[in-house]
Design a protein around this motif. Structure first.
Motif, PDB file in Angstrom:
ATOM      1  N   GLN A 104      -8.446 -20.351  -9.870  1.00  0.00           N
ATOM      2  CA  GLN A 104      -9.498 -20.708  -8.917  1.00  0.00           C
ATOM      3  C   GLN A 104      -9.571 -19.737  -7.746  1.00  0.00           C
ATOM      4  N   GLY A 105      -8.600 -18.851  -7.614  1.00  0.00           N
ATOM      5  CA  GLY A 105      -8.691 -17.768  -6.649  1.00  0.00           C
ATOM      6  C   GLY A 105      -9.499 -16.625  -7.227  1.00  0.00           C
ATOM      7  N   PHE A 106      -9.719 -15.596  -6.416  1.00  0.00           N
ATOM      8  CA  PHE A 106     -10.587 -14.496  -6.837  1.00  0.00           C
ATOM      9  C   PHE A 106     -10.099 -13.195  -6.217  1.00  0.00           C
ATOM     10  N   VAL A 107     -10.157 -12.111  -7.010  1.00  0.00           N
ATOM     11  CA  VAL A 107      -9.776 -10.781  -6.533  1.00  0.00           C
ATOM     12  C   VAL A 107     -10.904  -9.812  -6.868  1.00  0.00           C
ATOM     13  N   PHE A 108     -11.372  -9.106  -5.847  1.00  0.00           N
ATOM     14  CA  PHE A 108     -12.364  -8.057  -6.064  1.00  0.00           C
ATOM     15  C   PHE A 108     -11.692  -6.710  -5.863  1.00  0.00           C
ATOM     16  N   ALA A 109     -11.901  -5.799  -6.822  1.00  0.00           N
ATOM     17  CA  ALA A 109     -11.227  -4.503  -6.812  1.00  0.00           C
ATOM     18  C   ALA A 109     -12.246  -3.375  -6.856  1.00  0.00           C
ATOM     19  N   SER A 110     -12.089  -2.398  -5.968  1.00  0.00           N
ATOM     20  CA  SER A 110     -12.989  -1.247  -5.943  1.00  0.00           C
ATOM     21  C   SER A 110     -12.219   0.029  -6.256  1.00  0.00           C
ATOM     22  N   GLU A 111     -12.914   0.968  -6.886  1.00  0.00           N
ATOM     23  CA  GLU A 111     -12.320   2.254  -7.252  1.00  0.00           C
ATOM     24  C   GLU A 111     -13.446   3.273  -7.396  1.00  0.00           C
ATOM     25  N   ALA A 139     -14.128   2.580  -1.007  1.00  0.00           N
ATOM     26  CA  ALA A 139     -13.777   1.390  -0.237  1.00  0.00           C
ATOM     27  C   ALA A 139     -14.363   1.418   1.169  1.00  0.00           C
ATOM     28  N   GLN A 140     -14.449   2.610   1.771  1.00  0.00           N
ATOM     29  CA  GLN A 140     -14.975   2.698   3.137  1.00  0.00           C
ATOM     30  C   GLN A 140     -16.475   2.431   3.206  1.00  0.00           C
ATOM     31  N   ASP A 141     -17.142   2.388   2.030  1.00  0.00           N
ATOM     32  CA  ASP A 141     -18.584   2.149   2.001  1.00  0.00           C
ATOM     33  C   ASP A 141     -18.949   0.788   1.422  1.00  0.00           C
ATOM     34  N   LEU A 142     -17.985  -0.073   1.199  1.00  0.00           N
ATOM     35  CA  LEU A 142     -18.286  -1.380   0.609  1.00  0.00           C
ATOM     36  C   LEU A 142     -19.267  -2.145   1.501  1.00  0.00           C
ATOM     37  N   ALA A 180      -3.272  16.128   6.170  1.00  0.00           N
ATOM     38  CA  ALA A 180      -4.215  15.756   7.235  1.00  0.00           C
ATOM     39  C   ALA A 180      -5.433  14.996   6.709  1.00  0.00           C
ATOM     40  N   PRO A 181      -6.076  15.429   5.603  1.00  0.00           N
ATOM     41  CA  PRO A 181      -7.219  14.651   5.100  1.00  0.00           C
ATOM     42  C   PRO A 181      -6.828  13.234   4.673  1.00  0.00           C
ATOM     43  N   LEU A 182      -5.622  13.084   4.131  1.00  0.00           N
ATOM     44  CA  LEU A 182      -5.170  11.753   3.741  1.00  0.00           C
ATOM     45  C   LEU A 182      -4.993  10.859   4.965  1.00  0.00           C
ATOM     46  N   VAL A 183      -4.398  11.411   6.009  1.00  0.00           N
ATOM     47  CA  VAL A 183      -4.184  10.638   7.234  1.00  0.00           C
ATOM     48  C   VAL A 183      -5.522  10.185   7.815  1.00  0.00           C
ATOM     49  N   ALA A 184      -6.506  11.077   7.810  1.00  0.00           N
ATOM     50  CA  ALA A 184      -7.829  10.722   8.333  1.00  0.00           C
ATOM     51  C   ALA A 184      -8.482   9.633   7.482  1.00  0.00           C
ATOM     52  N   LEU A 185      -8.371   9.759   6.165  1.00  0.00           N
ATOM     53  CA  LEU A 185      -8.956   8.754   5.278  1.00  0.00           C
ATOM     54  C   LEU A 185      -8.283   7.401   5.473  1.00  0.00           C
ATOM     55  N   GLN A 186      -6.972   7.397   5.626  1.00  0.00           N
ATOM     56  CA  GLN A 186      -6.260   6.135   5.838  1.00  0.00           C
ATOM     57  C   GLN A 186      -6.750   5.427   7.100  1.00  0.00           C
ATOM     58  N   LYS A 187      -7.002   6.176   8.155  1.00  0.00           N
ATOM     59  CA  LYS A 187      -7.537   5.572   9.381  1.00  0.00           C
ATOM     60  C   LYS A 187      -8.923   4.974   9.130  1.00  0.00           C
ATOM     61  N   THR A 188      -9.757   5.707   8.414  1.00  0.00           N
ATOM     62  CA  THR A 188     -11.097   5.207   8.097  1.00  0.00           C
ATOM     63  C   THR A 188     -11.020   3.911   7.303  1.00  0.00           C
ATOM     64  N   LEU A 189     -10.113   3.871   6.342  1.00  0.00           N
ATOM     65  CA  LEU A 189      -9.977   2.676   5.513  1.00  0.00           C
ATOM     66  C   LEU A 189      -9.408   1.503   6.307  1.00  0.00           C
ATOM     67  N   LEU A 190      -8.489   1.775   7.212  1.00  0.00           N
ATOM     68  CA  LEU A 190      -7.973   0.707   8.073  1.00  0.00           C
ATOM     69  C   LEU A 190      -9.086   0.136   8.952  1.00  0.00           C
ATOM     70  N   GLU A 191      -9.919   0.999   9.500  1.00  0.00           N
ATOM     71  CA  GLU A 191     -11.043   0.528  10.316  1.00  0.00           C
ATOM     72  C   GLU A 191     -11.979  -0.353   9.497  1.00  0.00           C
ATOM     73  N   LYS A 192     -12.256   0.073   8.268  1.00  0.00           N
ATOM     74  CA  LYS A 192     -13.134  -0.711   7.401  1.00  0.00           C
ATOM     75  C   LYS A 192     -12.494  -2.052   7.056  1.00  0.00           C
TER      76      LYS A 192
END
Length: 427
Positions: A104-111, A139-142, A180-192
């Protein structure tokens, strides 16, 4: 990281554990329980690759590094929860989340990667994760409304330094400023993630790297910049953890180099604000492009046990039947192209429409073979299963419709019937 046996988890309910373990032992595997999760196991004997075992091929076990199991377990969504898994492939954590929240739970997965999305969907299909939906999306554009989710798992792209035993060149590939690009992306994803999280909701941030910039530094940045508080984590049994590499971050977890399992980092946050008693408004909906099905009234539907499906609907999309969880129907915005769980194939139209269950759609079989409405093939030894999985057909009585396959009372899947024989048709 110390040498250790391959780890895996059982993909079954508690009553079926002895049967699945017996299936593994019948093929010569031996294992011991892990202390941090009731369904986690560590191999102590592997006569051939576990991925080629009957249990793995039927989706009854899933090979997963023990550290990789920690993010879903420390997010700890309750039974019935809805969870967003933002960076999902190959689906190891998504599948575990599916088990934790229950039908009865639900998981949505994006890739975002088409190839990795295909792997994600194949893994969810094999493990019977019917309470999931997936989409090819960054994920940052969901396009979900802010505050949609109560639980979010964020395991973003990282440098992977914690996997050096498996990937010896990873430190070279992601050295110095290359991260550096990974660190920037991680921040963007955390904000989202924070935007999509409702007040009082929980987000679990994890990486498989030992890099402080992607771990403690990101945690400190999130606490300073975003509307988050740190929720301290208890240390799961069976691991060695080292102190955080920055002061003031008590409660994050960093798997030590001398621990069994990959190097992992985990931080659990809650979003500030009082939880709202008002449910999130459903997304604005247009009619779905497919055709809604009533499986019980279709040719072939009389042999199905539909009581094991969660609440939701089944739709025909181009001759393929997909289960759409009721949470997915409520939450998915029209701008997002998504997919439910594949159940089988549809042929014909109107009153003559026929449904054929997919080989791995074992959730359409009765738990007790004695109560199955379909014809049942009961296998008591591994030899029969091995013959089926190598493409051989085996004798069975004449009749019509798919045949339910059980191993010592455990529903395994569906066999196709050809005259007086049955065969396993999954690729």
């Amino acid at each position: 990281m110390t040498p250790f046996g391959r780890t895996f988890r059982l993909v079954c309910d508690d009553p079926a554990v002895p049967v699945v373990e017996g299936l593994l032992r019948a093929q010569g595997f031996d294992f011991e329980p892990e202390p941090f999760f009731v369904h986690a196991r560590r191999l102590v004997r592997e006569p051939f690759p576990l991925g080629e075992s009957l249990a793995a091929r039927f989706g009854l076990v899933y090979i997963q590094d023990r550290s990789s199991m920690l993010p879903p377990l420390t997010l700890a969504p309750p039974v019935g929860a809805s969870v967003l898994d933002m960076c999902s492939a190959p689906g190891s954590k998504t599948g575990l989340l599916s088990r934790l929240v229950g039908p009865q739970g639900f998981v949505f997965a994006s890739e975002p990667s088409a190839d990795r999305l295909a792997t994600l969907r194949a893994n969810l299909r094999r493990t019977g994760s019917v309470n999931t939906a997936t989409a090819k999306a960054m994920a940052q554009d969901l396009p979900f409304a802010d505050g949609t989710w109560g639980h979010i798992q964020l395991d973003p792209p990282c440098s992977g330094w914690g996997t050096v035993d498996k990937n010896p060149k990873v430190m070279e590939v992601w050295s110095g400023s290359k991260t550096a690009p990974l660190v920037a992306l991680q921040k963007t994803l955390l904000e989202k993630a924070v935007a999509l999280l409702r007040p009082g909701g929980v987000v679990l941030y994890s990486t498989c790297t030992t890099n402080i910039e992607e771990n403690e530094d990101q945690t400190a940045w999130a606490l300073e910049t975003l509307d988050l508080d740190l929720a301290p984590l208890a240390e799961p049994a069976g691991f060695v953890f080292e102190p955080p590499h920055r002061p003031g971050l008590d409660g994050v977890l960093r798997v030590a180099e001398d621990s069994d399992g990959q190097g992992f980092f985990l931080a659990r946050f809650t979003k500030r604000g009082a939880p709202s008693a008002t449910p999130v408004a459903p997304a604005q909906k247009k009619d779905l492009p497919g055709t809604r099905l009533n499986l019980a009234k279709m040719v072939g539907g009389d042999g199905l046990d539909l009581t094991r499906l969660p609440r939701g609907e089944v739709y025909d999309f181009g001759g393929k039947a997909f289960f759409l969880h009721e949470r997915a129907l409520a939450l998915m915005p029209d701008s997002l192209r998504w997919q439910g769980f594949p159940l089988g194939k549809v042929a014909g139209k109107g009153d003559r429409a026929k449904f054929t269950p997919g080989p791995l759609a074992r959730m359409l079989l009765a738990e007790d073979p004695a109560r199955a409405a379909c014809d049942v093939f009961e296998a008591d030894d591994t030899g029969i299963l091995e013959r089926l999985l190598t493409g051989q057909s085996v004798p069975f009585r004449q009749g019509g419709g798919s045949v339910g396959l059980y191993y010592r009372g455990l529903a395994v899947g569906w066999l196709a019937r050809k005259g007086g024989r049955v065969l396993w048709s999954a690729k």
